[in-house]
Design a protein around this motif. Structure first.
Motif, short mmCIF file in Angstrom:
data_model
loop_
_atom_site.label_atom_id
_atom_site.label_comp_id
_atom_site.label_asym_id
_atom_site.label_seq_id
_atom_site.Cartn_x
_atom_site.Cartn_y
_atom_site.Cartn_z
N ASN A 89 16.96 -12.84 11.78
CA ASN A 89 16.30 -12.20 12.91
C ASN A 89 15.81 -13.26 13.90
OD1 ASN A 89 16.74 -9.89 11.49
ND2 ASN A 89 14.59 -9.47 11.02
N HIS A 90 16.01 -13.01 15.18
CA HIS A 90 15.59 -14.00 16.16
C HIS A 90 15.41 -13.38 17.54
CE1 HIS A 90 20.01 -13.97 16.69
NE2 HIS A 90 19.73 -14.24 17.97
N GLU A 91 14.61 -14.04 18.36
CA GLU A 91 14.50 -13.71 19.77
C GLU A 91 15.51 -14.56 20.55
OE1 GLU A 91 10.47 -14.29 20.93
OE2 GLU A 91 9.75 -12.49 19.90
N TYR A 92 15.87 -14.05 21.70
CA TYR A 92 16.90 -14.74 22.47
C TYR A 92 16.69 -14.50 23.96
CZ TYR A 92 19.12 -10.20 23.23
OH TYR A 92 19.35 -8.91 23.61
N THR A 93 17.32 -15.35 24.75
CA THR A 93 17.48 -15.10 26.19
C THR A 93 18.97 -15.17 26.49
OG1 THR A 93 17.24 -17.46 26.78
CG2 THR A 93 15.23 -16.10 26.75
N TRP A 94 19.38 -14.31 27.37
CA TRP A 94 20.80 -14.23 27.73
C TRP A 94 20.88 -14.16 29.24
CZ3 TRP A 94 24.36 -9.60 25.98
CH2 TRP A 94 25.69 -9.92 26.29
N ASN A 95 21.46 -15.18 29.86
CA ASN A 95 21.49 -15.29 31.31
C ASN A 95 22.93 -15.22 31.82
OD1 ASN A 95 18.67 -15.74 31.36
ND2 ASN A 95 19.00 -17.90 30.89
N GLY A 96 23.13 -14.40 32.79
CA GLY A 96 24.44 -14.31 33.43
C GLY A 96 24.31 -14.69 34.89
N LEU A 97 25.19 -15.54 35.36
CA LEU A 97 25.17 -16.00 36.75
C LEU A 97 26.48 -15.63 37.42
CD1 LEU A 97 23.63 -19.57 36.27
CD2 LEU A 97 22.45 -17.45 36.87
N ILE A 98 26.38 -14.85 38.46
CA ILE A 98 27.56 -14.40 39.19
C ILE A 98 27.33 -14.79 40.64
CG2 ILE A 98 29.01 -12.41 39.74
CD1 ILE A 98 27.39 -11.10 37.25
N LEU A 157 32.45 -16.74 37.01
CA LEU A 157 31.36 -16.12 36.27
C LEU A 157 30.90 -17.05 35.16
CD1 LEU A 157 32.93 -12.55 35.87
CD2 LEU A 157 31.55 -13.43 37.75
N ASN A 158 29.60 -17.01 34.91
CA ASN A 158 29.00 -17.86 33.88
C ASN A 158 28.05 -17.02 33.04
OD1 ASN A 158 26.23 -19.47 33.33
ND2 ASN A 158 27.98 -20.78 32.86
N SER A 159 28.04 -17.27 31.72
CA SER A 159 27.13 -16.56 30.83
C SER A 159 26.65 -17.53 29.75
CB SER A 159 27.84 -15.36 30.18
OG SER A 159 26.95 -14.60 29.40
N SER A 160 25.34 -17.49 29.45
CA SER A 160 24.79 -18.39 28.42
C SER A 160 23.83 -17.63 27.52
CB SER A 160 24.08 -19.58 29.07
OG SER A 160 22.98 -19.16 29.84
N TYR A 161 23.88 -17.94 26.22
CA TYR A 161 23.05 -17.29 25.21
C TYR A 161 22.21 -18.35 24.51
CZ TYR A 161 21.80 -14.22 21.29
OH TYR A 161 21.12 -13.47 20.36
N HIS A 162 20.88 -18.13 24.50
CA HIS A 162 19.96 -19.09 23.91
C HIS A 162 19.26 -18.45 22.71
CE1 HIS A 162 16.25 -21.94 24.46
NE2 HIS A 162 16.92 -22.19 23.34
N ASN A 163 19.59 -18.92 21.49
CA ASN A 163 18.94 -18.47 20.25
C ASN A 163 17.64 -19.25 20.09
OD1 ASN A 163 18.12 -18.15 17.54
ND2 ASN A 163 20.22 -17.70 16.91
N LEU A 164 16.49 -18.55 20.25
CA LEU A 164 15.21 -19.24 20.20
C LEU A 164 14.81 -19.66 18.79
CD1 LEU A 164 13.16 -17.06 22.74
CD2 LEU A 164 14.46 -19.15 23.15
N LEU A 165 15.44 -19.06 17.77
CA LEU A 165 15.14 -19.46 16.39
C LEU A 165 15.74 -20.81 16.07
CD1 LEU A 165 14.04 -18.71 13.54
CD2 LEU A 165 16.27 -17.66 13.09
N THR A 166 16.98 -21.02 16.43
CA THR A 166 17.67 -22.28 16.14
C THR A 166 17.68 -23.22 17.33
OG1 THR A 166 19.80 -21.34 16.79
CG2 THR A 166 19.14 -21.10 14.47
N ASP A 167 17.20 -22.74 18.49
CA ASP A 167 17.20 -23.51 19.74
C ASP A 167 18.61 -23.97 20.12
OD1 ASP A 167 15.93 -24.50 21.99
OD2 ASP A 167 15.69 -26.50 21.13
N SER A 168 19.57 -23.10 19.83
CA SER A 168 20.96 -23.41 20.18
C SER A 168 21.38 -22.60 21.40
CB SER A 168 21.89 -23.11 19.00
OG SER A 168 21.80 -21.74 18.64
#
Length: 383
Positions: A89-98, A157-168
């Protein structure tokens, strides 16, 4: 010839033929055209001639160079819960740039009375069909106006996913550009119709003689569609099988516009001797009354090696305040007018939801920011 070019050509031919038809006489159709032409080209009695000069010409040709940029920022904060592996289980941020690259477009338009039609294309990328294009049609008068604009923009298009638990962080880009199209309808109504010409800096129809301003009403409807490249398996899969978005927004606002005139000299005969410098500014806070985003979900078809749409989900945002800005500088000399125009628009959408999957539950909140700006250089020639 493309459909959009054909439509613009038909409209231009219609504008050219209208006064010719009205010069004939005979049946009721010709009488209707003559009344229409008289209405379109008649002297505007609402305007105070001490403040606004009206050009004695029905036709204007405009050549313009448009530099513009548009984009969407998609920022999601969420929490993933795994029923079979709670330790993941983890929190995340997911950013898309168009973001479209800054586009340099050349356009040509014809104005008859208050009616204008035109077409433009990106000159910075002329070797491929994946280049930006636009077409527009408008009725712009001093006190009231309505415009229709269609824009076709290609963008990486660009998309990035940041796993806050593993900081990956995992980041992915498309190999080919996505396609973003917008259909925009804008309208305005000026409160003080006698001393302020809204379009004095834009199409050469009017010249502001003295500084004047007015409160105004402004409305805007935007239908936008973003399609990811249908053969980008990794990118669409990375974005939870979302292969595009459709947005519908309707805005209504009230603001203030002013034409500041630091210099003016009346023509001595017709256009001869005309000199004028006008600075225009419009600020309009707007309330978003309709704010919907459609998620186009797909599945990958192995046979065609492409994504195919299978579902559509709709997210509705709450009413929100946004901002429309417009500024211009216009120099009139004789039959010509040279204008520099800048416009900026932005609007936001916030959605919350829960997505249930096989062994995952996704709690998320998404903030979207849509924006566009244009810098235009227009050269008007009154015929």
């Amino acid at each position: 010839m493309s459909k959009k070019r054909l439509i613009v050509l038909v409209v231009m031919c219609g504008l050219w033929a209208s006064p010719l038809c009205a010069q004939q006489d005979g049946d009721t159709t010709v009488g209707w055209w003559k009344s229409f032409v008289n209405w379109m080209t008649a002297y505007n009695e609402d305007l105070d001639p001490e403040y606004v000069w009206q050009a004695p010409s029905d036709w204007t040709i405009t050549v313009e160079n448009d530099i513009y940029n548009s984009g969407i920022n998609l920022n999601t904060k969420g929490k993933l819960n795994f029923s079979d592996a709670p330790e993941l289980n983890h929190e995340y941020t997911w950013n898309g740039l168009i973001h479209s690259a800054v586009s340099d477009e050349v356009a040509l338009s014809v104005t008859w009375g208050s009616l204008s039609a035109g077409w433009g294309f990106d000159v910075s990328n002329i070797t491929t069909d994946e280049r930006n294009r636009s077409s527009f049609f408008s009725y712009l008068d001093a006190g009231i106006g309505l415009s229709l604009n269609y824009n076709s923009v290609y963008s990486q298009l660009n998309s990035s996913y940041h796993n806050l638990l593993t900081d990956s962080i995992v980041e992915l880009n498309t190999n080919r550009p996505g396609h973003y199209t917008t259909f925009v309808v804008e309208g305005y109504g000026v409160v003080s119709k006698d001393k302020f010409a809204f379009n004095a800096c834009y199409d050469g129809s009017y010249v502001q003689r003295r500084t004047g301003g007015s409160f105004l009403l402004y409305t805007r409807f935007i239908h936008g569609r973003l399609d990811f490249p249908s053969d980008e398996f990794e990118f669409v899969d990375f974005n939870n099988n979302v292969m595009g978005y459709v947005s519908n927004q309707f805005f209504l606002g009230a603001g203030y516009g002013i034409n500041f005139v630091p210099f003016h000299r009346d023509p001595t005969d017709g256009f001869r001797g005309l000199r004028n410098l006008t600075i225009n500014a419009v600020v309009c806070p707007m309330l978003t009354l309709v704010n919907k985003l459609h998620y186009l979900e797909g599945e990958f078809d192995v046979a065609s090696n492409q994504w195919v749409q299978v579902d559509e989900k709709v997210a509705a945002g709450q009413p929100d305040f946004n901002l429309a800005l417009r500024a211009a500088v216009c120099y009139n000399f004789g039959r010509c007018a040279l204008s520099a125009v800048f416009t900026y628009n932005q609007f936001d959408l916030v959605t919350k939801g829960i997505d249930f999957m096989d062994n995952e539950t996704d709690y998320f909140e998404t903030e979207l920011n849509f924006y566009d700006w244009q810098a235009l250089l227009l050269f008007n020639i009154r015929l």
